[in-house]
Design a protein around this motif. Structure first.
Motif, PDB file in Angstrom:
ATOM      1  N   UNK A 146      -0.652   1.183  -7.215  1.00 33.56           N
ATOM      2  CA  UNK A 146      -0.939   2.286  -6.298  1.00 33.56           C
ATOM      3  C   UNK A 146      -0.810   1.741  -4.879  1.00 33.56           C
ATOM      4  N   UNK A 147       0.016   2.384  -4.026  1.00 29.09           N
ATOM      5  CA  UNK A 147       0.225   1.859  -2.675  1.00 29.09           C
ATOM      6  C   UNK A 147      -1.037   1.977  -1.819  1.00 29.09           C
ATOM      7  N   UNK A 148      -1.087   1.179  -0.748  1.00 26.59           N
ATOM      8  CA  UNK A 148      -2.210   1.266   0.188  1.00 26.59           C
ATOM      9  C   UNK A 148      -2.366   2.684   0.720  1.00 26.59           C
ATOM     10  N   UNK A 149      -3.612   3.096   0.916  1.00 23.31           N
ATOM     11  CA  UNK A 149      -3.967   4.382   1.515  1.00 23.31           C
ATOM     12  C   UNK A 149      -3.541   5.591   0.671  1.00 23.31           C
ATOM     13  N   UNK A 159       0.785   9.388  -7.204  1.00 19.77           N
ATOM     14  CA  UNK A 159       0.413   9.518  -5.789  1.00 19.77           C
ATOM     15  C   UNK A 159       0.543  10.982  -5.390  1.00 19.77           C
ATOM     16  N   UNK A 160      -0.560  11.543  -4.872  1.00 17.64           N
ATOM     17  CA  UNK A 160      -0.585  12.960  -4.512  1.00 17.64           C
ATOM     18  C   UNK A 160      -0.762  13.172  -3.015  1.00 17.64           C
ATOM     19  N   UNK A 161      -0.959  12.065  -2.269  1.00 23.07           N
ATOM     20  CA  UNK A 161      -1.179  12.196  -0.834  1.00 23.07           C
ATOM     21  C   UNK A 161      -1.700  10.888  -0.290  1.00 23.07           C
ATOM     22  N   UNK A 162      -2.234  10.958   0.924  1.00 22.23           N
ATOM     23  CA  UNK A 162      -2.753   9.762   1.578  1.00 22.23           C
ATOM     24  C   UNK A 162      -4.109  10.050   2.202  1.00 22.23           C
ATOM     25  N   UNK A 163      -4.910   8.998   2.314  1.00 22.22           N
ATOM     26  CA  UNK A 163      -6.249   9.097   2.930  1.00 22.22           C
ATOM     27  C   UNK A 163      -6.382   7.998   3.987  1.00 22.22           C
ATOM     28  N   UNK A 164      -7.328   8.205   4.910  1.00 21.73           N
ATOM     29  CA  UNK A 164      -7.602   7.133   5.871  1.00 21.73           C
ATOM     30  C   UNK A 164      -8.736   6.248   5.349  1.00 21.73           C
ATOM     31  N   UNK A 186      -0.340   9.527  12.395  1.00 22.15           N
ATOM     32  CA  UNK A 186      -0.278   8.142  11.933  1.00 22.15           C
ATOM     33  C   UNK A 186       1.042   7.906  11.214  1.00 22.15           C
ATOM     34  N   UNK A 187       1.414   6.648  11.167  1.00 23.37           N
ATOM     35  CA  UNK A 187       2.502   6.250  10.262  1.00 23.37           C
ATOM     36  C   UNK A 187       1.991   5.112   9.386  1.00 23.37           C
ATOM     37  N   UNK A 188       2.549   5.053   8.194  1.00 29.30           N
ATOM     38  CA  UNK A 188       2.234   3.944   7.291  1.00 29.30           C
ATOM     39  C   UNK A 188       3.279   2.865   7.559  1.00 29.30           C
ATOM     40  N   UNK A 189       2.830   1.707   8.059  1.00 32.69           N
ATOM     41  CA  UNK A 189       3.771   0.659   8.482  1.00 32.69           C
ATOM     42  C   UNK A 189       3.190  -0.681   8.041  1.00 32.69           C
ATOM     43  N   UNK A 190       3.966  -1.468   7.324  1.00 36.82           N
ATOM     44  CA  UNK A 190       3.474  -2.755   6.808  1.00 36.82           C
ATOM     45  C   UNK A 190       2.151  -2.610   6.062  1.00 36.82           C
ATOM     46  N   UNK A 191       2.079  -1.600   5.226  1.00 42.70           N
ATOM     47  CA  UNK A 191       0.884  -1.368   4.424  1.00 42.70           C
ATOM     48  C   UNK A 191      -0.361  -1.050   5.239  1.00 42.70           C
ATOM     49  N   UNK A 192      -0.170  -0.647   6.484  1.00 38.42           N
ATOM     50  CA  UNK A 192      -1.288  -0.268   7.356  1.00 38.42           C
ATOM     51  C   UNK A 192      -1.016   1.121   7.915  1.00 38.42           C
ATOM     52  N   UNK A 193      -2.039   1.932   7.996  1.00 36.66           N
ATOM     53  CA  UNK A 193      -1.900   3.175   8.748  1.00 36.66           C
ATOM     54  C   UNK A 193      -2.108   2.845  10.218  1.00 36.66           C
ATOM     55  N   UNK A 194      -1.133   3.233  11.022  1.00 36.86           N
ATOM     56  CA  UNK A 194      -1.215   2.950  12.468  1.00 36.86           C
ATOM     57  C   UNK A 194      -1.020   4.248  13.226  1.00 36.86           C
ATOM     58  N   UNK A 195      -1.678   4.363  14.372  1.00 35.67           N
ATOM     59  CA  UNK A 195      -1.466   5.555  15.205  1.00 35.67           C
ATOM     60  C   UNK A 195      -0.012   5.575  15.662  1.00 35.67           C
ATOM     61  N   UNK A 196       0.611   6.755  15.573  1.00 29.27           N
ATOM     62  CA  UNK A 196       2.008   6.892  16.002  1.00 29.27           C
ATOM     63  C   UNK A 196       2.052   6.798  17.526  1.00 29.27           C
TER      64      UNK A 196
END
Lengths: 197, 197, 197
Positions: A146-149, A159-164, A186-196
């Motif tokens: 299961x991917x991060x977030x 996977x049905x969506x993403x959470x913070x 946000x964007x998911x980048x390098x397995x981290x959610x980061x503010x766009x």
């Protein structure tokens, strides 16, 4: 000796428990277990020899953590969630199985990364990684990574969506992940959610 | 008196336990239970009065075995797997239910045949037979009979393939069951896997 | 003081337990719990502070009842059925989560109405009402309200039919609910099954 709490009805056979951790009634922590700081090991839980838990981990009631299940800091395991470490278990008393269990070809690890949540009564088939801050829905059967977030649920879990990090669901919109209340992107980048930016 | 092990925190109310069997912490084995040799009854398990377990049986953590669940030699029941013996349970305190529970029309048996495996957190709806050396996947809900050597999973569980006695998956090819590593061919005949001649 | 039974291996921290109730081995009933008359709290159950159970309630083995789960008279909760009270649980040790858990926006109630049955190993996602005399099938994952007298199962659970108070399935025929054995016709009216006039 760090200051941790062991309920009088708990059974704790290790001394490697961090400051602030609590172990509750009818829980059993075996020898050769290492538990970090500020963990909460609830009633009727079972921690097998060889397990290491990070700091701030929550193991709710009735959960067994087997050798081979690695649990990083601040993970949450809901009540009666079930782990495994053998894809095809048999009684060791069957012909040929004593060697099989001695040589350990059967053994599969499972990794819960930092802050991951496993929902109540979920089943985690061994050999998978549950990524940082992912969330597994209650009653799910997880059969793959299961991917991060990610929010994953169902049997098998998808996977049905993403959470913070605080567990709020994010909306996927125009390639961004958006907090509904704030509109923050946000964007998911390098397995981290980061503010766009 | 045979030499079996009862953990000091276990509660065992029968003396009919075979040589080499072990009963672990916070497990409860009631009176009028018969357990064979070399069994392993793990933490937080519960064995109800009237149950008979064969030899070499493994009952993992948190499993309850009710009256009406028959478990043959060398069966394996994974952690938190759940059995039942009543298709439509109600509180006995409801009007009409005291007689219902006394007369036992509700009672349904479940049979685990020799060497059968029930995966972790699987649910076995009563009234079924799990055939010799079958394997029920983790998290499954079993609502019907499972043939010998079958691999069944899902909710409801369906037969998805076949396994041998040591739990290796067999490939169905040209009407035979084939071990992938060895190429050895088998047929299922009279509920037994036999080498094809 | 009412006459109730507490097994010597149980842990009971409340005195608010009604006449005829029994609490079995390795069960833990916390302080600030109120349990009615003639209940049966089985081995390895856990009742959290703040919970109130009605009269005649059955809590089978390995079930945890959390604060926020309300259980009316004569409800039946099958073995290892699992409740929740938080849709998106995280460790309190994560940044921002201490306030989140203090202010309780996460808290969701669950209601089991009179005579409702929750099947073995079912998962009840919080925030739902299980209506009077409904029946939830074993291994189900309940994610929404269930109407009175409904039989619901699956993951997610769907209404598949209707049952009467003693748990017999009713057939839907010509707009009526019919008892197969007797041919007696019923209608569902104001959340009650009534004999058709």
């Amino acid at each position: 000796m760090p200051d941790f709490f062991v309920h009088p009805q708990a059974l704790v056979e290790t001394e490697s428990i961090g400051e602030g951790t609590r172990v509750w009634a009818f829980a059993h922590v075996m020898a050769d277990v290492v538990i970090g700081r500020d963990c909460n090991i609830c009633d009727h839980a079972f921690i097998e020899s060889g397990v290491r838990l990070g700091n701030g981990v929550v193991i709710k009631n009735g959960v067994a953590i087997w050798q081979g299940v690695e649990i990083a800091d601040n993970a949450f395991v809901g009540p009666n969630a079930v782990f495994t470490n053998d894809l095809a278990p048999r009684s060791r008393r069957l012909p040929g199985m004593a060697e099989h269990y001695r040589d350990r070809p059967w053994f599969r690890k499972t990794m819960l990364e930092e802050g991951a949540t496993v929902g109540a009564n979920a089943t985690i088939v061994c050999g998978v990684t549950l990524g940082r801050f992912c969330m597994i829905g209650a009653g799910s059967v997880v059969t793959g990574d299961v991917p991060p977030y990610a929010l994953a649920y169902g049997a098998p879990a998808r996977v049905r969506g993403y959470v913070n990090r605080t567990g709020d669901r994010l909306e996927e919109r125009d390639g961004f992940l958006v907090e509904p209340e704030t509109g923050r992107k946000y964007v998911l980048r390098n397995n981290e959610i980061q503010e766009a930016s």
